[in-house]
Scaffold this active site. Structure first.
Site, short mmCIF file in Angstrom:
data_model
loop_
_atom_site.label_atom_id
_atom_site.label_comp_id
_atom_site.label_asym_id
_atom_site.label_seq_id
_atom_site.Cartn_x
_atom_site.Cartn_y
_atom_site.Cartn_z
N ALA C 67 45.52 13.65 -108.72
CA ALA C 67 44.83 13.71 -109.84
C ALA C 67 44.37 15.27 -109.88
CB ALA C 67 43.87 12.74 -109.89
N ASN C 123 53.18 18.39 -122.65
CA ASN C 123 52.69 17.52 -121.51
C ASN C 123 51.95 16.59 -122.49
OD1 ASN C 123 51.15 16.03 -119.69
ND2 ASN C 123 50.51 17.44 -118.61
N CYS C 126 50.35 13.22 -119.06
CA CYS C 126 49.73 13.24 -117.62
C CYS C 126 48.89 11.91 -117.64
CB CYS C 126 48.73 14.53 -117.65
SG CYS C 126 47.69 14.55 -116.20
N LYS C 161 57.45 16.06 -122.92
CA LYS C 161 57.62 15.15 -121.66
C LYS C 161 56.83 13.77 -121.78
CE LYS C 161 56.55 15.78 -116.73
NZ LYS C 161 56.04 16.72 -115.76
N THR C 189 54.05 11.39 -113.96
CA THR C 189 53.37 10.33 -113.07
C THR C 189 53.21 8.99 -113.45
OG1 THR C 189 51.38 11.34 -113.07
CG2 THR C 189 52.90 12.10 -111.46
N GLY C 213 57.24 11.13 -106.42
CA GLY C 213 58.13 11.03 -105.24
C GLY C 213 58.92 9.83 -105.19
C1 LIG Z 1 50.54 18.18 -107.79
C2 LIG Z 1 51.16 17.78 -109.03
C3 LIG Z 1 50.84 18.16 -110.40
C4 LIG Z 1 51.47 17.85 -111.43
N1 LIG Z 1 51.00 18.55 -112.53
C5 LIG Z 1 51.70 18.13 -113.72
C6 LIG Z 1 51.17 18.93 -114.83
O1 LIG Z 1 50.41 19.77 -115.19
N2 LIG Z 1 51.91 18.69 -116.29
C7 LIG Z 1 52.92 17.90 -116.11
O2 LIG Z 1 53.73 17.68 -117.20
N3 LIG Z 1 53.29 17.08 -115.25
C8 LIG Z 1 52.55 17.35 -114.03
N4 LIG Z 1 53.09 16.66 -112.77
C9 LIG Z 1 54.21 15.81 -112.92
C10 LIG Z 1 55.44 16.22 -112.45
O3 LIG Z 1 55.84 17.42 -113.02
C11 LIG Z 1 56.40 15.20 -112.43
O4 LIG Z 1 56.73 14.87 -113.54
C12 LIG Z 1 56.26 13.87 -111.37
O5 LIG Z 1 55.54 14.55 -110.11
C13 LIG Z 1 57.57 13.31 -111.09
O6 LIG Z 1 58.32 13.94 -110.21
P1 LIG Z 1 58.38 14.18 -108.71
O7 LIG Z 1 58.49 12.89 -108.21
O8 LIG Z 1 59.67 15.08 -108.59
O9 LIG Z 1 57.29 14.82 -108.13
C14 LIG Z 1 52.37 16.97 -111.50
C15 LIG Z 1 52.97 16.46 -110.37
C16 LIG Z 1 52.22 16.54 -109.16
C17 LIG Z 1 52.67 16.06 -107.90
#
Ligand SMILES: Cc1cc2nc3c(=O)[nH]c(=O)nc-3n(C[C@H](O)[C@H](O)[C@H](O)COP(=O)(O)O)c2cc1C
Ligand SMILES: Cc1cc2nc3c(=O)[nH]c(=O)nc-3n(C[C@H](O)[C@H](O)[C@H](O)COP(=O)(O)OP(=O)(O)OC[C@H]3O[C@@H](n4cnc5c(N)ncnc54)[C@H](O)[C@@H]3O)c2cc1C
Ligand SMILES: Cc1cc2nc3c(=O)[nH]c(=O)nc-3n(C[C@H](O)[C@H](O)[C@H](O)COP(=O)(O)OP(=O)(O)OC[C@H]3O[C@@H](n4cnc5c(N)ncnc54)[C@H](O)[C@@H]3O)c2cc1C
Ligand SMILES: Cc1cc2nc3c(=O)[nH]c(=O)nc-3n(C[C@H](O)[C@H](O)[C@H](O)COP(=O)(O)O)c2cc1C
Ligand code: FES
Ligand code: FES
Lengths: 259, 301, 301, 259
Positions: C67, C123, C126, C161, C189, C213
């Site tokens: 978060a 975005n 979120c 997204k 997420t 993840g």
């Molecule tokens: C630390 C962190 C910060 C994130 N910040 C954003 C963000 O600013 N904007 C966004 O659209 N998604 C954000 N996400 C979501 C990621 O872009 C992605 O959609 C999500 O983590 C799933 O992919 P993964 O399993 O490869 O991490 C963030 C994810 C993480 C882990």
């Protein structure tokens, strides 16, 4: 565990209704009696005993097995496993009695071989409908002595495996391993019970499997709730006493169906 | 003894619906040998149903994926299994039921009453059964109507099981509350899918299904936390519990009791292990009772 | 070279928003040293924002929980970072932007145009930023309006997204399509939470957050699969990709390209590894092109 | 990794603004220079170097550190780590120069001890504002020779660590390890640069940390995007040449802030 993708190396026609599919992966740790889930993509996933560390031996009965029969060397399917508990292996010098009916030979042939490899003395009673349905004669005779029964008398003794079993001095065998259609296994069970030898005999059961990993509950036996996929498929006669075994099974919906 | 919607549980662990709940014998075994404080049956519907073709369940890396498709022998046949479970389990036996409408739910509930279940759990949350489960349970109006309808035909406690596949699970929880539910159960599996890259085929016979096991625990914790804050009703937590730590975490989020499903994969006596683990934790930390930890996270600010 | 909404990518792996995207230098490093085919910035908003208090990100057993709370220096300050990234990354640089309304989105998009981003990613997903992200992105009308508004102020491709925390992600995908989006990105997420049982405190400073993840990959596969079937637009897959097998799985579900976020935890060059793994897989299986596997699962029946 | 719950065994007042919190868990594999994330529940989670395998040494500066200062033996907090790369350890017989300023002593005291344990020769220049702000004098002098500077001259040489450093023949030291407030480290950096010795010196940096595991990007250094939490916090002078180090840092929102 995601299914392994295996390719067929060879298809062996064992009988008009039975084929062995040799594939390109070896389950080195196989304990005879263990099974795999065979994923016939787009159709179904069905349980099959491993007839060796790299083969299954399949009797054609319905949709998935028929689809398997269309496959030739080079084709592939999915495999999850091996699952479940196998037959108990003898120590060297022990005497083993194997009673196999129909495609029940699949887990018993590697068992016979494993017994022989350990130095045990193996005797097999192999039964089938007719001479041409006898599978793995060579494997069983190489592993020990072999007696044959056929329903129509086209080879060996005319009758059922129990025809021979009734006359046998069973107490001299330290291990007894049984696999075949449930009515045949039930007959063996009763014969052994009469002889007072059923408790230590081992039977490989068939029930409808869904998950195959002991979670869904599709394959549970009455009255103790033993899971055929996880607690079995091999059970001792003692575990099966006063159970549903030989009486009824369940279909995919969980409804009871008479054996 | 724990009291939950009037039922007496010897411990706060409950077998989740659809897991080892197809036969009375199996429910009995989970109670006796597994040590569950209560057991919930497989979801039972108005007609016999074979379920989806296999593969119907797979273990993935951090999770399980299933699309059983609500196989069940119908309430007519299952009544007998319920009687067997009641006769031998020695713990409360909850009948999970499903239908496509309030009328069907009522039919199944009434049909099972002779089997003497201790409560009903309404499956308004299965993510992969067309016309059932989440298809109905994402709609607050239907949830309220169905809950009220089942409440009307018996005096038994009614638990409503919720799907996490909604924008805000509290809306659905409130609908259940408005319908007179005695408890909500959260969560059912999360909509998911896996594909075999060697062949391109989806791994489940039904193509897609629901995710359970460790991967979904943080989703369950959030759902339970939100429901606890929004509702007056007890919340029963389920999703990814496989050890006592998971159970304690869900309880701190607000769960009055926890259900365990996929973790029977590890061992049947996961229930005994979890309940003794909870006891040992309460002792070590000097809590008098599970009540001290239920919803605790809401106070820690 | 892969073409995606008019952008040329040297491989189909893309850095996901919010991961190593706070500075131009970092974006450059992920492209150069990491081997990403394109990079998406941290989500940028109208005002500087510190984000939620720490802990803001944790590694769990099969997942990551975060978060962050959309920390960002505002578009005014980030414009310069974008320029740095553009000057040195040698791959398309996509600006992720957020706002509470169409007006705010437009303000941020216009403000960043001088930094010359190659595309915008909106975005709308979120899960833990009040008034932003999924709070807006669960509403199809708002999604359509915002998409159309950003499309209006520039000729750049617009990616939208999506959040998985809705009953049916296709509804939102269709709204984006109706608004004129060039692609959808799925998934952000999944709403989630974890609690420290020693203290009872929620583990995140913001109490709850989003799961990423390995744990969420099956959820992403399902979302991508459904969107691919429902939309004409390209779908960009994200969620739980950490190896080439995961990337191939998402592509077979229908992803034209994949984004990688949490897996930079394992190593920065996860992008090179995934893209060479995909190439080797295509070779081994005799496919001519990634196009052969995009959406393949839909044909395997 | 979920945070470990640790209990405070002892609180040591090192100076009016600095306390050591000894806790009941040992990070046996600690490499001096590594850090932990200290979770002051309900408030914040902040990075702290490990001042030994079971302690942190904290300067009170704001909300979280003040809250820590309210805690006494028996109280507990959360810890994630250890994270990052430590200082390079010398081989035996090597000469090590340690330059510590303020609470920069935290990771350097265990480093000095580890160097001594390996048989290296350690010389420390320890600087602080005043005599009462000098921390770990005893630990450093036990590990080797110790020179002190204070801004106000209340102990040791009046001036800064660079006052001494300028006069030193630095080329005779195989390892140089630096930690302290960034302006102090920048001064050391420049002095060493003038002496042509900066490349192999190691500096432990501070940046705003959020994730601490190399994912979020909050702590990246210009112009190469090195992550202080994961690629550091210890960097060689070579890595810092022509970087933002000593010039600017970033706040929690990512905005640049002058050093
Ligand atoms: C630390 C962190 C910060 C994130 N910040 C954003 C963000 O600013 N904007 C966004 O659209 N998604 C954000 N996400 C979501 C990621 O872009 C992605 O959609 C999500 O983590 C799933 O992919 P993964 O399993 O490869 O991490 C963030 C994810 C993480 C882990
Ligand atoms: C542990 C175990 C080991 C087995 N080993 C072998 C073997 O080595 N060789 C062999 O030929 N057969 C074996 N079988 C039986 C084999 O699984 C069935 O013949 C096969 O599933 C039939 O599938 P089908 O689609 O061709 O037939 P269908 O037309 O689908 O069904 C015909 C009958 O097969 C059985 N069956 C179908 N699906 C399943 C299922 N998922 N689980 C269990 N039974 C099912 C049912 O009795 C059904 O009525 C084994 C079964 C079990 C449980
Ligand atoms: C790798 C590393 C090792 C450190 N080791 C020590 C140590 O051993 N002893 C010690 O006393 N201090 C150490 N610090 C500094 C320490 O983290 C800050 O003093 C602490 O975070 C202040 O928190 P606060 O809430 O009391 O102050 P606040 O009022 O919140 O902030 C005061 C200042 O502290 C810094 N700070 C606050 N939060 C963070 C954060 N999440 N990450 C980085 N800096 C922050 C910022 O510069 C901020 O302006 C270290 C920092 C880093 C990056
Ligand atoms: C094989 C399987 C079958 C299930 N069947 C049902 C069902 O019939 N009714 C229901 O309400 N939930 C069903 N569920 C969902 C579980 O009751 C539970 O909500 C979910 O699995 C999450 O818990 P877990 O992580 O402990 O498994 C099933 C789950 C699994 C794994
Ligand atoms: S098949 Fe699921 S428990 Fe046996
Ligand atoms: S603090 Fe997140 S990358 Fe360093």
């Amino acid at each position: 565990m995601r299914p392994l993708n295996v390719s067929i190396e060879k298809v062996v026609e064992e009988s008009p209704s039975t084929r062995t599919f040799v594939f390109d992966h070896r389950f080195e740790s196989l304990k005879p009696g263990q099974f795999v889930m065979v994923w016939v993509r787009g159709i179904d996933e069905i349980p099959m005993g491993l007839s060796s560390s790299n083969s299954i031996t399949v009797q054609r009965v319905g949709q998935a097995t028929s689809k398997l029969f269309e496959l030739e060397a080079g084709a592939s399917f999915g495999l999850r496993g091996p699952f479940g508990h196998g037959f108990t292996l003898p120590s060297s010098e022990e005497k083993v009695l194997i009673i196999a009916g129909g495609v029940g030979v699949a887990p018993l042939a590697p068992y016979a071989e494993a017994c022989k490899a350990r130095g045990a003395k193996v005797r097999t009673i192999l039964g089938a409908r007719s001479a041409q349905e006898l599978v793995f004669k060579a494997r069983f005779s190489k592993a020990g002595s072999l007696d044959i029964t056929t329903d129509d008398g086209s080879e060996g003794v005319k009758g059922f495996v129990t025809t021979l079993l009734e006359k046998l001095e069973v107490s001299e065998f330290e291990k007894i391993a049984v696999c075949g259609p449930e009515p045949m296994m039930a007959a063996v069970f009763n014969t052994l019970k009469q002889k007072g030898e059923v408790s230590r005999a081992e039977f490989s059961l068939h029930r409808y499997f869904k998950c195959a990993i002991g979670v869904c509950g599709a394959c549970c036996l009455d009255p103790y709730g033993l899971r055929v996929c996880k607690d079995g498929p091999v059970f001792t006669g003692a575990q099966l006493l006063d159970s549903e075994f030989g009486k009824y099974t369940r279909d995919a919906s969980g409804r009871r169906v008479k054996i | 003894m724990y009291s939950l919607t009037g039922l007496k549980l010897k411990n706060p662990t409950i077998l989740a619906a659809g897991v080892l709940g197809t036969t009375g014998a199996s429910l009995q075994r989970v109670a006796q040998e597994g040590g569950a404080g209560a057991v919930v049956s497989k979801s039972i519907g108005p007609e016999p149903k074979k379920g989806h073709p296999n593969p119907s369940m797979l273990k993935l890396n951090c999770a399980f994926l299933n699309a059983m498709g609500l196989p069940n022998p119908s309430y007519q046949e299952f009544k007998g299994e319920l009687e067997i479970a009641k006769a031998s389990a020695n713990v409360p036996v909850i009948a999970s039921i499903f239908g496509g409408s309030a009328k069907e739910f009522v039919k199944v509930a009434e049909g099972l009453l002779p089997g003497k279940p201790d409560a009903f759990e309404l499956n308004l949350s299965c993510p992969h059964a067309e016309g059932y489960g989440a298809a109905v349970g994402s709609n607050p109006c239907l949830v309220e109507t169905i809950t009220a309808a089942v409440k009307e035909v018996s005096k038994l406690p009614v638990w409503v099981k919720l799907t996490p596949n909604v924008s805000d699970i509290r809306t659905i929880g409130k609908a259940a509350e408005a319908g007179g539910a005695d408890a909500v159960v959260a969560i059912n599996t999360v909509k998911a899918m896996a594909i075999d890259i060697e062949s391109g085929y989806p791994l489940l016979g039904n193509r897609s299904g629901g995710l359970s096991g460790p991967a979904i625990k943080p989703v369950a914790v959030k759902a339970v936390y939100d429901l606890y804050a929004a509702l007056e009703l007890p919340v029963i937590g389920v999703g990814g519990v496989s050890g006592w730590e998971d159970a304690v975490e869900l309880m701190m989020a607000g769960a009055s009791a926890v259900q365990v499903g996929s973790a029977v994969y590890d061992s049947l006596d996961v229930f005994s292990k979890i309940s003794s683990g909870i006891e040992a934790f309460l002792d070590r930390k000097g809590y008098r009772d599970v009540k001290d930890i239920i919803g605790l996270a809401h106070e820690m600010v």
